[in-house]
Design a protein around this motif. Structure first.
Motif, PDB file in Angstrom:
ATOM      1  N   LEU A 151     -76.845 -60.608  30.419  1.00 47.66           N
ATOM      2  CA  LEU A 151     -75.798 -60.779  31.432  1.00 47.66           C
ATOM      3  C   LEU A 151     -76.385 -60.671  32.837  1.00 47.66           C
ATOM      4  O   LEU A 151     -76.020 -61.437  33.736  1.00 47.66           O
ATOM      5  N   LEU A 152     -77.318 -59.732  33.033  1.00 48.73           N
ATOM      6  CA  LEU A 152     -77.961 -59.579  34.331  1.00 48.73           C
ATOM      7  C   LEU A 152     -78.719 -60.859  34.697  1.00 48.73           C
ATOM      8  O   LEU A 152     -78.658 -61.325  35.850  1.00 48.73           O
ATOM      9  N   LEU A 153     -79.434 -61.440  33.731  1.00 47.19           N
ATOM     10  CA  LEU A 153     -80.147 -62.693  33.981  1.00 47.19           C
ATOM     11  C   LEU A 153     -79.172 -63.816  34.336  1.00 47.19           C
ATOM     12  O   LEU A 153     -79.469 -64.671  35.183  1.00 47.19           O
ATOM     13  N   SER A 154     -78.023 -63.822  33.690  1.00 48.26           N
ATOM     14  CA  SER A 154     -77.006 -64.816  34.032  1.00 48.26           C
ATOM     15  C   SER A 154     -76.570 -64.665  35.480  1.00 48.26           C
ATOM     16  O   SER A 154     -76.402 -65.660  36.195  1.00 48.26           O
ATOM     17  N   ASN A 155     -76.400 -63.432  35.926  1.00 46.75           N
ATOM     18  CA  ASN A 155     -75.997 -63.187  37.314  1.00 46.75           C
ATOM     19  C   ASN A 155     -77.106 -63.561  38.296  1.00 46.75           C
ATOM     20  O   ASN A 155     -76.833 -64.002  39.406  1.00 46.75           O
ATOM     21  N   PHE A 156     -78.366 -63.373  37.883  1.00 42.74           N
ATOM     22  CA  PHE A 156     -79.493 -63.733  38.742  1.00 42.74           C
ATOM     23  C   PHE A 156     -79.643 -65.243  38.882  1.00 42.74           C
ATOM     24  O   PHE A 156     -80.026 -65.749  39.944  1.00 42.74           O
ATOM     25  N   THR A 157     -79.403 -65.982  37.789  1.00 45.30           N
ATOM     26  CA  THR A 157     -79.785 -67.400  37.725  1.00 45.30           C
ATOM     27  C   THR A 157     -78.629 -68.387  37.688  1.00 45.30           C
ATOM     28  O   THR A 157     -78.813 -69.564  37.986  1.00 45.30           O
ATOM     29  N   GLY A 158     -77.435 -67.930  37.273  1.00 40.97           N
ATOM     30  CA  GLY A 158     -76.321 -68.848  37.087  1.00 40.97           C
ATOM     31  C   GLY A 158     -76.357 -69.545  35.746  1.00 40.97           C
ATOM     32  O   GLY A 158     -75.478 -70.363  35.444  1.00 40.97           O
ATOM     33  N   LEU A 159     -77.340 -69.231  34.912  1.00 39.77           N
ATOM     34  CA  LEU A 159     -77.425 -69.826  33.578  1.00 39.77           C
ATOM     35  C   LEU A 159     -76.459 -69.109  32.643  1.00 39.77           C
ATOM     36  O   LEU A 159     -76.192 -67.920  32.802  1.00 39.77           O
ATOM     37  N   ARG A 160     -75.976 -69.814  31.646  1.00 42.13           N
ATOM     38  CA  ARG A 160     -75.016 -69.232  30.698  1.00 42.13           C
ATOM     39  C   ARG A 160     -75.762 -68.543  29.557  1.00 42.13           C
ATOM     40  O   ARG A 160     -75.848 -69.035  28.441  1.00 42.13           O
ATOM     41  N   LEU A 161     -76.286 -67.355  29.857  1.00 47.45           N
ATOM     42  CA  LEU A 161     -76.985 -66.553  28.864  1.00 47.45           C
ATOM     43  C   LEU A 161     -76.092 -65.470  28.286  1.00 47.45           C
ATOM     44  O   LEU A 161     -76.556 -64.644  27.494  1.00 47.45           O
ATOM     45  N   HIS A 162     -74.832 -65.495  28.685  1.00 47.26           N
ATOM     46  CA  HIS A 162     -73.860 -64.535  28.166  1.00 47.26           C
ATOM     47  C   HIS A 162     -72.475 -65.154  28.283  1.00 47.26           C
ATOM     48  O   HIS A 162     -72.196 -65.889  29.234  1.00 47.26           O
ATOM     49  N   TYR A 163     -71.615 -64.855  27.327  1.00 47.36           N
ATOM     50  CA  TYR A 163     -70.299 -65.493  27.325  1.00 47.36           C
ATOM     51  C   TYR A 163     -69.434 -65.072  28.510  1.00 47.36           C
ATOM     52  O   TYR A 163     -68.484 -65.761  28.884  1.00 47.36           O
ATOM     53  N   LEU A 164     -69.762 -63.953  29.139  1.00 49.18           N
ATOM     54  CA  LEU A 164     -69.003 -63.510  30.313  1.00 49.18           C
ATOM     55  C   LEU A 164     -69.415 -64.245  31.584  1.00 49.18           C
ATOM     56  O   LEU A 164     -68.738 -64.138  32.606  1.00 49.18           O
ATOM     57  N   CYS A 165     -70.531 -64.982  31.514  1.00 48.63           N
ATOM     58  CA  CYS A 165     -70.992 -65.716  32.695  1.00 48.63           C
ATOM     59  C   CYS A 165     -70.072 -66.899  32.937  1.00 48.63           C
ATOM     60  O   CYS A 165     -69.823 -67.701  32.031  1.00 48.63           O
ATOM     61  N   PRO A 166     -69.523 -67.065  34.161  1.00 46.36           N
ATOM     62  CA  PRO A 166     -68.644 -68.205  34.456  1.00 46.36           C
ATOM     63  C   PRO A 166     -69.410 -69.514  34.347  1.00 46.36           C
ATOM     64  O   PRO A 166     -70.581 -69.604  34.710  1.00 46.36           O
ATOM     65  N   ALA A 167     -68.763 -70.548  33.837  1.00 43.70           N
ATOM     66  CA  ALA A 167     -69.409 -71.844  33.648  1.00 43.70           C
ATOM     67  C   ALA A 167     -69.424 -72.630  34.946  1.00 43.70           C
ATOM     68  O   ALA A 167     -68.479 -72.580  35.726  1.00 43.70           O
ATOM     69  N   ASP A 168     -70.506 -73.330  35.176  1.00 49.65           N
ATOM     70  CA  ASP A 168     -70.609 -74.270  36.283  1.00 49.65           C
ATOM     71  C   ASP A 168     -70.231 -75.633  35.730  1.00 49.65           C
ATOM     72  O   ASP A 168     -70.989 -76.261  34.999  1.00 49.65           O
TER      73      ASP A 168
ATOM     74  N   ALA B 244     -90.847 -79.627  24.283  1.00 47.28           N
ATOM     75  CA  ALA B 244     -90.381 -78.988  25.508  1.00 47.28           C
ATOM     76  C   ALA B 244     -88.860 -79.070  25.620  1.00 47.28           C
ATOM     77  O   ALA B 244     -88.250 -80.051  25.211  1.00 47.28           O
ATOM     78  N   GLU B 245     -88.258 -78.029  26.158  1.00 45.97           N
ATOM     79  CA  GLU B 245     -86.814 -77.985  26.328  1.00 45.97           C
ATOM     80  C   GLU B 245     -86.465 -77.113  27.523  1.00 45.97           C
ATOM     81  O   GLU B 245     -87.315 -76.458  28.108  1.00 45.97           O
ATOM     82  N   TYR B 246     -85.188 -77.137  27.896  1.00 44.97           N
ATOM     83  CA  TYR B 246     -84.731 -76.300  29.002  1.00 44.97           C
ATOM     84  C   TYR B 246     -84.898 -74.828  28.620  1.00 44.97           C
ATOM     85  O   TYR B 246     -84.491 -74.412  27.536  1.00 44.97           O
ATOM     86  N   ALA B 247     -85.479 -74.047  29.517  1.00 40.71           N
ATOM     87  CA  ALA B 247     -85.718 -72.635  29.199  1.00 40.71           C
ATOM     88  C   ALA B 247     -85.933 -71.836  30.471  1.00 40.71           C
ATOM     89  O   ALA B 247     -86.332 -72.369  31.515  1.00 40.71           O
ATOM     90  N   LEU B 248     -85.668 -70.547  30.359  1.00 41.60           N
ATOM     91  CA  LEU B 248     -85.930 -69.613  31.453  1.00 41.60           C
ATOM     92  C   LEU B 248     -87.098 -68.730  31.050  1.00 41.60           C
ATOM     93  O   LEU B 248     -87.038 -68.025  30.044  1.00 41.60           O
ATOM     94  N   ASP B 249     -88.177 -68.769  31.828  1.00 42.21           N
ATOM     95  CA  ASP B 249     -89.354 -67.937  31.569  1.00 42.21           C
ATOM     96  C   ASP B 249     -89.265 -66.644  32.366  1.00 42.21           C
ATOM     97  O   ASP B 249     -88.865 -66.645  33.533  1.00 42.21           O
ATOM     98  N   LEU B 250     -89.664 -65.551  31.722  1.00 48.04           N
ATOM     99  CA  LEU B 250     -89.728 -64.250  32.378  1.00 48.04           C
ATOM    100  C   LEU B 250     -91.126 -63.674  32.174  1.00 48.04           C
ATOM    101  O   LEU B 250     -91.648 -63.681  31.054  1.00 48.04           O
ATOM    102  N   ILE B 251     -91.731 -63.183  33.250  1.00 56.03           N
ATOM    103  CA  ILE B 251     -93.023 -62.510  33.178  1.00 56.03           C
ATOM    104  C   ILE B 251     -92.932 -61.222  33.978  1.00 56.03           C
ATOM    105  O   ILE B 251     -92.532 -61.242  35.151  1.00 56.03           O
ATOM    106  N   LEU B 252     -93.290 -60.100  33.346  1.00 47.35           N
ATOM    107  CA  LEU B 252     -93.297 -58.800  34.019  1.00 47.35           C
ATOM    108  C   LEU B 252     -94.676 -58.177  33.815  1.00 47.35           C
ATOM    109  O   LEU B 252     -94.977 -57.648  32.750  1.00 47.35           O
ATOM    110  N   PRO B 253     -95.561 -58.217  34.834  1.00 46.66           N
ATOM    111  CA  PRO B 253     -96.943 -57.732  34.689  1.00 46.66           C
ATOM    112  C   PRO B 253     -97.082 -56.224  34.912  1.00 46.66           C
ATOM    113  O   PRO B 253     -96.301 -55.599  35.638  1.00 46.66           O
TER     114      PRO B 253
ATOM    115  N   TYR C  11     -83.190 -69.010  26.088  1.00 43.12           N
ATOM    116  CA  TYR C  11     -82.574 -70.323  25.891  1.00 43.12           C
ATOM    117  C   TYR C  11     -81.049 -70.163  25.899  1.00 43.12           C
ATOM    118  O   TYR C  11     -80.518 -69.267  25.255  1.00 43.12           O
ATOM    119  N   GLU C  12     -80.371 -71.057  26.628  1.00 39.57           N
ATOM    120  CA  GLU C  12     -78.912 -70.989  26.687  1.00 39.57           C
ATOM    121  C   GLU C  12     -78.303 -71.375  25.335  1.00 39.57           C
ATOM    122  O   GLU C  12     -78.843 -72.179  24.588  1.00 39.57           O
TER     123      GLU C  12
END
Length: 510
Positions: free
Chosen positions: A347-364, A428-437, A509-510
């Motif tokens: 849900l936090l990632l959805s709020n950061f990006t606008g991507l629908r990674l959680h059902y509570l995220c509003p749709a664009d 290849a497909e639509y995806a959100l990459d996360l890296i935390l070093p 992945y959404e």
């Protein structure tokens, strides 16, 4: 009169000089003796080891031949080396290699490089000898280029498979060389590497997988001429297709895990809106000091513990780095791992990006409409060529509608990398990459280990993400965007560099 005589004498001297140069381009006696040629031909046919004088034929891990003192005249070899070093070289660098390549040799007029001298010897007499040994009609057209490898230059594992290529050759023109200098030619089987150190000799190989290992010497230059002899194409075995990496839905964790781990500034709704605006404009963002300082330090220290079992990930023509066995990591590393898989983090990632990674995220609605049209078109094309039942398709659509992720804890050290490859591009497909070093406070860009994003089939880099302690990198990529991690070079081995770093890598992945 005297002037004309002087001109004639000058022309005669020039002709003698050219003739002498041609004579000095003589090849090793190993490729001049008919009796030896027959013995090499038979050994090649029977795939057996053969050695005689300066020539050695070996068939492990695949057929290759080494001919020392390929140019019989040491003076000619030295002059050729001198002329090549005087050329203009251009640095070439991408996911696979870093080295310097010369201008086109076909236009050169230097006496030892020009077509009538060296190329005639290599592409004439030697090509005929080689064709007879292999029992293959080799074409007169031959690829050739000059490369110089210096400190940290490398050519990683690849197969060079192109239509018509039959035999690779490499002529080395180098100073006295030791294995500790690096720059070796490594020949690969499917599961191991055969190391062959090649110095001032000619190698020809029917290549499967090979690499030029990183040059470790800071004061020597690995100079070589290399290319391909062409002939009738061979039937190639089908490429191995790796199974897809398993994906998982989120773990049922509430916002308590965020309050425990995440810097409070990133939990502020108004700040999340600012982050989303910036992310939607550029499709990437780096959130510095993302974890609470005490949590970040705890995980950083835990990742260095010897109890963690690290396993090397391959194969070498696609990647080379280590991943942690999650059942051996300390509890705090497990907790951090679960944070990035938790429902509240989706849900936090959805709020950061606008991507629908959680059902509570509003749709664009606009984005959804465009994406649905694209997916509908792709589904129609897939359906036309598929025998799947409508029930199976419905199940598949249901599975795809659930946000999922996959990830790993990685350790990067000298020699680590990932490469672009055809299989990745095809899937290849639509995806959100996360890296935390973690553990990269003293890391420098010249060490490598950074993540590059490029457009499919193009060399230009779209984005580079450098490892930075406790900086959460988020990058959204489409189907035409690929990524790789640049080779970690020898400079990273110093004490000041910390000898490597770690990261948590996730894909959503959404």
């Amino acid at each position: 009169m005297s002037s004309k005589r002087a001109q004639n004498e000058s022309r005669a001297t020039e002709k003698k000089r050219k003739k002498k140069s041609c004579e000095e381009a003589a090849l090793s006696s190993s490729v001049e003796e008919k009796e030896l040629q027959g013995a090499v031909k038979e050994a090649w046919r029977s795939r057996s080891h053969y050695s005689h004088g300066d020539l050695e034929l070996d068939c492990h891990p695949f057929p290759h031949c080494i001919i020392k003192n390929f140019l019989s005249s040491e003076t000619f070899a030295e002059n050729l080396q001198r002329e090549l070093l005087g050329l203009n070289f251009h640095e070439k660098s991408n996911d696979l290699y870093k080295f310097k390549q010369s201008d086109d040799l076909r236009k050169r007029t230097e006496p030892h490089i020009r077509v009538s001298v060296f190329r005639t010897a290599l592409f004439g007499r030697f090509r005929s000898w080689l064709g007879e040994v292999l029992g293959v009609e080799l074409e007169p057209t031959v690829d050739i280029s000059c490369a110089r490898y210096e400190y940290t230059d490398v050519l990683l594992c690849h197969d060079d498979e192109l239509e018509g290529r039959r035999v690779a050759f490499i002529l080395y023109l180098v100073p006295p060389w030791q294995s500790s200098d690096g720059g070796t030619l490594d020949l690969y089987t499917t599961d191991s590497a055969c190391l062959t150190l090649c110095v001032l000799l000619c190698v020809f190989i029917c290549a499967v997988f090979l690499q030029v290992s990183e040059v470790l010497s800071q004061d020597k230059c690995r100079l070589s001429l290399s290319g391909w002899f062409h002939g009738p194409s061979l039937e190639r075995p089908s490429r191995h297709i790796e199974p897809p990496v398993p994906r998982s839905p989120h773990l049922p964790r509430d916002e308590t895990v965020l309050l425990e781990w995440v810097n409070p500034v990133y939990l502020d709704i108004s700040y999340q809106e600012q982050i989303q605006e910036e992310f939607e404009e550029s499709s990437e963002i780096q959130l510095k000091d993302f974890l609470k300082e005490e949590k970040f330090r705890e995980v950083s220290e835990a990742l260095r513990l010897s109890q963690i079992q690290w396993t090397k990930r391959g194969p070498a023509n696609k990647r080379n780095y280590e991943v942690a066995s999650l059942d051996t990591v300390p509890q705090c590393v497990t907790a951090c791992w679960e944070l990035l898989r938790s429902e509240s983090f989706f849900l936090l990632l959805s709020n950061f990006t606008g991507l629908r990674l959680h059902y509570l995220c509003p749709a664009d609605e606009d984005d959804d409409e465009d994406k649905e049209k694209q997916e509908q078109k792709e589904d129609e094309e897939a359906t036309a060529s598929s025998t799947e039942s409508s029930a199976a398709n419905a199940t598949k659509q249901k599975e795809l509608s659930t946000p999922v992720c996959c990830g790993e804890v990685r350790r990067w050290s000298h020699g680590g990398y990932t490469l672009l490859h055809d299989g990745e591009a095809a899937r290849a497909e639509y995806a959100l990459d996360l890296i935390l070093p973690f553990g990269c406070a003293d890391w420098q860009s010249e060490f490598g280990g950074y993540t590059c994003y490029v457009a499919n089939e193009e060399d230009e880099e779209l984005l580079t993400v450098y490892p930075e302690d406790n900086s959460l990198a988020l990058v959204y990529r489409d189907k035409e965007t690929l990524k790789f991690v640049k080779h970690v070079n020898h400079k990273s081995s110093s004490e000041s560099a910390g000898r490597g770093f770690y990261d948590f890598s996730y894909v959503y992945y959404e």
